[in-house]
Write an enzyme that holds these catalytic residues in place. Structure first.
Site, short mmCIF file in Angstrom:
data_model
loop_
_atom_site.label_atom_id
_atom_site.label_comp_id
_atom_site.label_asym_id
_atom_site.label_seq_id
_atom_site.Cartn_x
_atom_site.Cartn_y
_atom_site.Cartn_z
N LEU A 15 29.39 33.27 -45.36
CA LEU A 15 29.37 33.58 -43.94
C LEU A 15 29.43 35.08 -43.68
O LEU A 15 28.99 35.55 -42.63
CB LEU A 15 30.53 32.90 -43.21
CG LEU A 15 30.55 31.37 -43.27
CD1 LEU A 15 31.82 30.84 -42.61
CD2 LEU A 15 29.31 30.79 -42.60
N GLY A 18 33.19 41.48 -46.48
CA GLY A 18 33.98 42.60 -46.00
C GLY A 18 34.27 43.54 -47.15
O GLY A 18 33.78 43.35 -48.26
N GLY A 19 35.06 44.55 -46.89
CA GLY A 19 35.38 45.54 -47.92
C GLY A 19 36.23 44.97 -49.03
O GLY A 19 36.14 45.41 -50.17
N MET A 20 37.09 43.98 -48.73
CA MET A 20 37.96 43.44 -49.76
C MET A 20 37.79 41.96 -50.00
O MET A 20 38.30 41.43 -50.98
CB MET A 20 39.43 43.74 -49.45
CG MET A 20 40.01 43.01 -48.27
SD MET A 20 41.76 43.41 -48.05
CE MET A 20 42.52 41.87 -48.55
N ALA A 21 37.07 41.26 -49.12
CA ALA A 21 36.96 39.81 -49.27
C ALA A 21 35.60 39.32 -48.78
O ALA A 21 34.96 39.95 -47.95
CB ALA A 21 38.07 39.12 -48.49
N VAL A 23 33.66 35.79 -47.19
CA VAL A 23 34.02 34.62 -46.38
C VAL A 23 32.95 33.55 -46.58
O VAL A 23 31.75 33.83 -46.50
CB VAL A 23 34.15 35.01 -44.89
CG1 VAL A 23 34.51 33.81 -44.05
CG2 VAL A 23 35.18 36.12 -44.72
N ASP A 149 43.01 45.34 -34.67
CA ASP A 149 41.54 45.32 -34.73
C ASP A 149 40.98 44.26 -33.79
O ASP A 149 40.19 43.41 -34.20
CB ASP A 149 41.06 45.08 -36.16
CG ASP A 149 39.55 45.29 -36.29
OD1 ASP A 149 38.99 46.13 -35.55
OD2 ASP A 149 38.93 44.60 -37.11
#
Length: 193
Positions: A15, A18-21, A23, A149
């Site tokens: 989906l 991101g920078g660390m994960a 989805v 955020d």
């Protein structure tokens, strides 16, 4: 990675990243023979970060905070887990679109959300954030959760009209094991300064 399994979860589709994960949409399956299955969303720490204690602590902190939030306007956290060195969060699946996408779509079609729709969305977002801000520990100590955020990307509108706040990944809270650093957040990676 679609088709891979992560414990009781079968990853169906990516989906987002991101920078660390990353989805994924996934299916949670119950024990064989029971016929249980449920759509969920998996947020999995990127493989190259799984050995970095700071990133693991940040993901676990996000899950711990989100698991304490029980409100109709906040996405529900189902579990935090680790399988074969892969750390992940499992969250409720929401059938809808991010507010960012809803706003893009209305602009593309030269439409606008009515003032009543806008106020309703804002009211629901504020209700979810208020719940987070008022959250206390089990002994009544205020956790002082601040999202940090709140953007249309982190607000979700379901097709049946529910509004939910997502992604407490860079939230500040009392008692976090890690100190959040904006440069580590997936949001910081998606939206460079």
């Amino acid at each position: 990675m679609a088709g891979a399994t992560l414990g009781k979860y079968q990853l169906i589709a990516e989906l987002g990243r991101g920078g660390m994960a990353d989805v994924f949409l996934a299916i949670a399956r119950g024990k064989a023979g029971l016929g249980f299955s449920k759509l969920v969303v998996i947020k999995r720490l990127r493989e190259h970060l799984a050995n970095d204690e700071d990133f693991v602590a940040m993901l676990v902190d996000e899950g711990r905070i989100a698991a304490r939030l029980n409100h109709p306007n906040v996405v529900a956290m189902l579990e935090i887990d680790e399988v074969d060195g892969e750390y992940f969060l499992a969250m409720e699946y929401l059938d809808g679109q991010s507010l960012r996408r809803v706003l893009q779509r209305t602009a593309e079609e030269s439409n606008e959300l009515t003032p009543l729709m806008q106020y309703s969305i804002l009211s629901d977002v504020l209700s979810g954030l208020h719940h987070a801000h008022e959250l206390t520990d089990y002994d009544g100590t205020p956790l002082k959760v601040v999202h940090r955020d709140v953007t249309p990307h982190n607000i979700f509108v379901t097709y049946d009209g529910q509004v939910k706040v997502l992604d407490f990944g860079i939230a500040k809270a009392v008692g976090r094991a890690s100190e959040t650093r904006h440069a580590f957040s997936p949001v910081a990676q998606r939206h460079p300064p």
